[in-house]
Write a protein that holds these residues in place. Structure first.
Motif, PDB file in Angstrom:
ATOM      1  N   ASN A 162       0.840  -1.205   0.000  1.00 37.21           N
ATOM      2  CA  ASN A 162       0.000   0.000   0.000  1.00 37.21           C
ATOM      3  C   ASN A 162       0.875   1.254   0.000  1.00 37.21           C
ATOM      4  N   GLY A 163       1.957   1.216   0.807  1.00 35.33           N
ATOM      5  CA  GLY A 163       2.890   2.343   0.813  1.00 35.33           C
ATOM      6  C   GLY A 163       3.602   2.495  -0.514  1.00 35.33           C
ATOM      7  N   ILE A 164       3.959   1.369  -1.120  1.00 37.98           N
ATOM      8  CA  ILE A 164       4.627   1.405  -2.425  1.00 37.98           C
ATOM      9  C   ILE A 164       3.689   1.966  -3.487  1.00 37.98           C
ATOM     10  N   GLN A 165       2.410   1.588  -3.416  1.00 39.63           N
ATOM     11  CA  GLN A 165       1.430   2.066  -4.387  1.00 39.63           C
ATOM     12  C   GLN A 165       1.289   3.588  -4.317  1.00 39.63           C
ATOM     13  N   GLN A 166       1.285   4.131  -3.100  1.00 35.98           N
ATOM     14  CA  GLN A 166       1.199   5.587  -2.938  1.00 35.98           C
ATOM     15  C   GLN A 166       2.429   6.263  -3.529  1.00 35.98           C
ATOM     16  N   ARG A 169       2.299   6.195  -7.346  1.00 38.38           N
ATOM     17  CA  ARG A 169       1.413   7.241  -7.883  1.00 38.38           C
ATOM     18  C   ARG A 169       2.106   8.603  -7.858  1.00 38.38           C
ATOM     19  N   ALA A 170       2.824   8.868  -6.760  1.00 32.07           N
ATOM     20  CA  ALA A 170       3.534  10.148  -6.639  1.00 32.07           C
ATOM     21  C   ALA A 170       4.618  10.281  -7.691  1.00 32.07           C
ATOM     22  N   ASN A 171       5.134   9.143  -8.179  1.00 30.15           N
ATOM     23  CA  ASN A 171       6.180   9.139  -9.201  1.00 30.15           C
ATOM     24  C   ASN A 171       5.631   8.867 -10.600  1.00 30.15           C
ATOM     25  N   ASN A 172       4.331   9.093 -10.784  1.00 32.21           N
ATOM     26  CA  ASN A 172       3.701   8.902 -12.105  1.00 32.21           C
ATOM     27  C   ASN A 172       3.959   7.513 -12.670  1.00 32.21           C
ATOM     28  N   ASN A 173       3.848   6.502 -11.795  1.00 31.18           N
ATOM     29  CA  ASN A 173       4.016   5.090 -12.167  1.00 31.18           C
ATOM     30  C   ASN A 173       5.408   4.775 -12.733  1.00 31.18           C
ATOM     31  N   SER A 202      14.381  14.619  -2.951  1.00 34.08           N
ATOM     32  CA  SER A 202      14.721  16.047  -3.073  1.00 34.08           C
ATOM     33  C   SER A 202      15.058  16.445  -4.514  1.00 34.08           C
ATOM     34  N   PHE A 203      15.111  15.477  -5.419  1.00 31.89           N
ATOM     35  CA  PHE A 203      15.388  15.774  -6.828  1.00 31.89           C
ATOM     36  C   PHE A 203      14.707  14.704  -7.683  1.00 31.89           C
ATOM     37  N   ASN A 204      14.534  15.013  -8.936  1.00 29.87           N
ATOM     38  CA  ASN A 204      13.875  14.095  -9.851  1.00 29.87           C
ATOM     39  C   ASN A 204      14.821  12.960 -10.232  1.00 29.87           C
ATOM     40  N   PHE A 205      14.292  11.746 -10.302  1.00 32.21           N
ATOM     41  CA  PHE A 205      15.135  10.592 -10.618  1.00 32.21           C
ATOM     42  C   PHE A 205      15.756  10.700 -12.006  1.00 32.21           C
ATOM     43  N   SER A 206      15.189  11.527 -12.856  1.00 30.71           N
ATOM     44  CA  SER A 206      15.764  11.699 -14.199  1.00 30.71           C
ATOM     45  C   SER A 206      17.202  12.204 -14.126  1.00 30.71           C
ATOM     46  N   VAL A 207      17.535  12.915 -13.039  1.00 27.19           N
ATOM     47  CA  VAL A 207      18.916  13.405 -12.874  1.00 27.19           C
ATOM     48  C   VAL A 207      19.861  12.227 -12.675  1.00 27.19           C
ATOM     49  N   VAL A 208      19.429  11.217 -11.908  1.00 34.09           N
ATOM     50  CA  VAL A 208      20.245  10.008 -11.725  1.00 34.09           C
ATOM     51  C   VAL A 208      20.474   9.344 -13.072  1.00 34.09           C
ATOM     52  N   ARG A 209      19.436   9.255 -13.874  1.00 38.84           N
ATOM     53  CA  ARG A 209      19.567   8.634 -15.193  1.00 38.84           C
ATOM     54  C   ARG A 209      20.604   9.371 -16.048  1.00 38.84           C
ATOM     55  N   LYS A 210      20.606  10.695 -15.943  1.00 42.22           N
ATOM     56  CA  LYS A 210      21.484  11.503 -16.799  1.00 42.22           C
ATOM     57  C   LYS A 210      22.948  11.441 -16.373  1.00 42.22           C
TER      58      LYS A 210
END
Length: 424
Positions: A162-166, A169-173, A202-210
Motif C-alpha cells: 500500500n505504501g509502495i502504491q502511494q 502514484r507520486a512518481n507517475n508510475n 529532493s530531486f527528480n530521478f531523471s537526474v540520476v539517469r542523466k
C-alpha cells in the motif's frame, strides 16, 4: 464482560445450538450467523435464523445490554431496520424498530460456558505480560500456527505494498524512480531512513539517469543532495565532489536537504551514511536499469550477485568519513545487509509489481523470502524464549506482524492463536 467477546462467540458459534431460546421463549436456530461487518451498520450481515417457526434473513446486532440499542439511537437509524435478532449479554429492556415492531432478543449469558469465560479472563488479565498468551502460545497446534504465519506474512506484504502504491502514484508510475526512493530509505537503516528518503525525493530521478554514466558526478549528486558537501576540507576528492556538485546544482536547479538530518551518532563505521551513499551510487553506476534486473531475477543467489557492490572509489578504502583517514578495508555490502534490502524493499516491490500486472502466483517471491536467514532483533528473541522459533525471514516477518499488529493492540480475538487459547 466485553462486547468483543460476544462478537467472537457469535462469529464462531461457541455455545450449544440445540437449546437456544429468545427472551420470549421462542425457539432459535442459527442457520448462518452472518458475515462480520467492519463498517458502519449492524455487526453481522446476511444472517439466516429460524425464530419460532419462521425463517428470517437479515442482520444481527450485538450489545452488552439491550438498552444499548436506544443508547446508540438505532431505533431511528434506517441501517438497523433489517435487524432480525438482537444478541446481548444482559437483557434489561424490550427493543423495537420503527412502527413499534419488537425485535427478538437472545441473552447469551445463559449459553456461554464458564470455561470460556475463565480462559478470556486469563488471556486479558491485568498482569503485565509481554504478550497476553505468553503462557499458552507454546501449546498452539503447529498446523494452525503455520497457516496463521502465512496469513500474517501476506498481510504484512499488503501493508507494505500500500505504501509502495502511494509512492508509485507520486512518481507517475515510474517503477525505477520508486525503487530508488525505497532503496535509499533502506540504505539509511533505522536511524537515517527518513533522512535518506528525503534525500532521494529532493530531486527528480531523471537526474540520476542523466549522470549515472559518470561515477564522480553520481557521488557528487548523492553527497551534495544529502547536505554533506557544505564544509571546506583539504581532501582533493572532497574538493572534486564539491566542484562537480556546484555544476550539477545550477544545471538541474537542485536544493539539498539540511546536513542536520543525517546522523552518524550510534552507528558502526560500516553503516555511516557516507559509506552507504557511496555504495548506493556504486549500485546505480554499475546497473543502468536496476528495476528491470530485479524483476528478472528469481533466485536468492542472483540477488546476492547483483547487490554485492562496493564503494569502489579508492578514497573510501581508507575512509569512513571525509575528514578522517582509517585503515584500508573493502567497503562491501554484507549478506546480512542485502537480506534487509530484500526483505524490506525488493520482495515487497516484486510482489506489488506482480499484482499490478495481474499475476496471482507469488511463488517466486515466497521462494526468496523462504531462503533468507531469520532476522535477529528483540521481538524475535522474545518469541524464541517462548519456544516459538523461526527458521527463515518468512517466519520472522510473520512474527513481527503478529507482535506489532495483534499483540500490541490486544487483538487476541482476531488472532488464530488467541482463538485457540479461548476455545481450548
Amino acid at each position: 464482560m466485553k462486547e468483543n467477546l460476544l462478537h467472537f462467540v457469535w462469529k464462531l458459534q461457541l455455545f450449544s445450538p440445540m437449546k437456544l431460546q429468545s427472551t420470549k421463549g421462542e425457539f432459535i436456530q442459527v442457520v448462518t450467523p452472518g458475515i462480520e461487518n467492519k463498517n458502519t451498520g449492524p455487526d453481522f450481515l446476511n444472517a439466516k435464523i429460524v425464530i419460532g417457526k419462521q425463517l428470517w434473513a437479515g442482520n444481527v446486532e450485538i450489545h452488552l445490554n439491550s438498552s444499548d440499542w436506544y443508547a446508540h439511537t438505532h431505533e431511528i437509524d434506517r441501517n438497523y431496520d433489517s435487524v432480525i435478532l438482537h444478541v446481548v449479554w444482559e437483557h434489561n429492556v424490550e427493543i423495537y424498530r420503527k412502527l413499534n415492531q419488537e425485535i427478538a432478543t437472545l441473552e447469551l449469558k445463559n449459553y456461554i460456558s464458564n470455561h470460556l469465560l475463565d480462559n478470556y479472563k486469563l488471556l486479558f488479565n491485568r498482569l503485565k505480560k509481554w504478550i497476553n498468551c505468553e503462557n499458552n502460545i507454546e501449546a498452539t497446534n503447529l498446523f494452525i500456527l503455520s497457516h496463521w504465519f502465512e496469513r500474517l506474512y501476506f498481510e504484512r506484504l499488503e501493508q507494505k505494498s500500500n505504501g509502495i502504491q502511494q509512492l508509485l502514484r507520486a512518481n507517475n508510475n515510474d517503477w525505477e524512480a520508486t525503487l530508488f526512493i525505497l532503496l535509499a530509505k533502506n540504505f539509511g537503516l533505522k536511524i537515517n531512513a527518513e533522512a535518506f528518503k528525503n534525500f532521494a525525493t529532493s530531486f527528480n530521478f531523471s537526474v540520476v539517469r542523466k549522470v549515472s554514466t559518470n561515477r564522480n558526478q553520481l557521488e557528487a549528486l548523492f553527497f551534495g543532495q544529502a547536505g554533506l558537501l557544505i564544509n571546506n576540507l583539504e581532501s582533493a576528492y572532497f574538493k572534486k565532489l564539491k566542484e562537480e556538485y556546484a555544476y550539477l546544482k545550477i544545471k538541474y536547479n537542485l536544493t539539498p536537504i539540511s546536513k542536520e538530518q543525517i546522523q552518524f551518532f550510534r552507528l558502526r563505521p560500516n553503516n555511516f551514511p557516507t559509506i552507504r551513499l557511496s555504495q548506493l551510487a556504486s549500485l546505480y553506476f554499475e546497473n543502468k536499469f536496476l528495476f528491470s534486473k530485479i524483476i528478472e531475477i528469481n533466485t536468492l543467489e542472483g540477488f546476492y550477485d547483483l547487490l554485492t557492490t562496493t564503494a569502489t572509489l579508492p578514497f573510501w578504502e581508507t575512509h569512513y568519513t571525509f575528514e578522517k583517514e582509517s585503515n584500508k578495508s573493502v567497503k562491501k555490502l554484507s549478506k546480512s545487509f542485502i537480506d534487509l534490502v530484500l526483505i524490506n524493499t525488493i520482495v515487497p516491490l516484486k510482489f506489488m509489481y506482480l499484482k499490478n500486472i495481474g499475476k496471482s502466483n507469488f511463488s517466486s517471491v515466497i521462494s526468496i523470502i523462504d531462503q533468507i536467514k531469520p532476522e535477529k532483533n528483540k521481538i524475535i528473541s522474545k518469541f524464541n524464549n517462548l519456544k516459538i522459533g523461526s527458521t527463515n525471514a518468512f517466519e520472522t516477518q510473520a512474527l513481527l506482524q503478529l507482535k506489532n499488529e495483534y499483540c500490541n493492540n490486544k487483538r487476541c480475538l482476531q488472532c488464530e492463536i488467541g482463538k485457540e487459547v479461548l476455545k481450548n
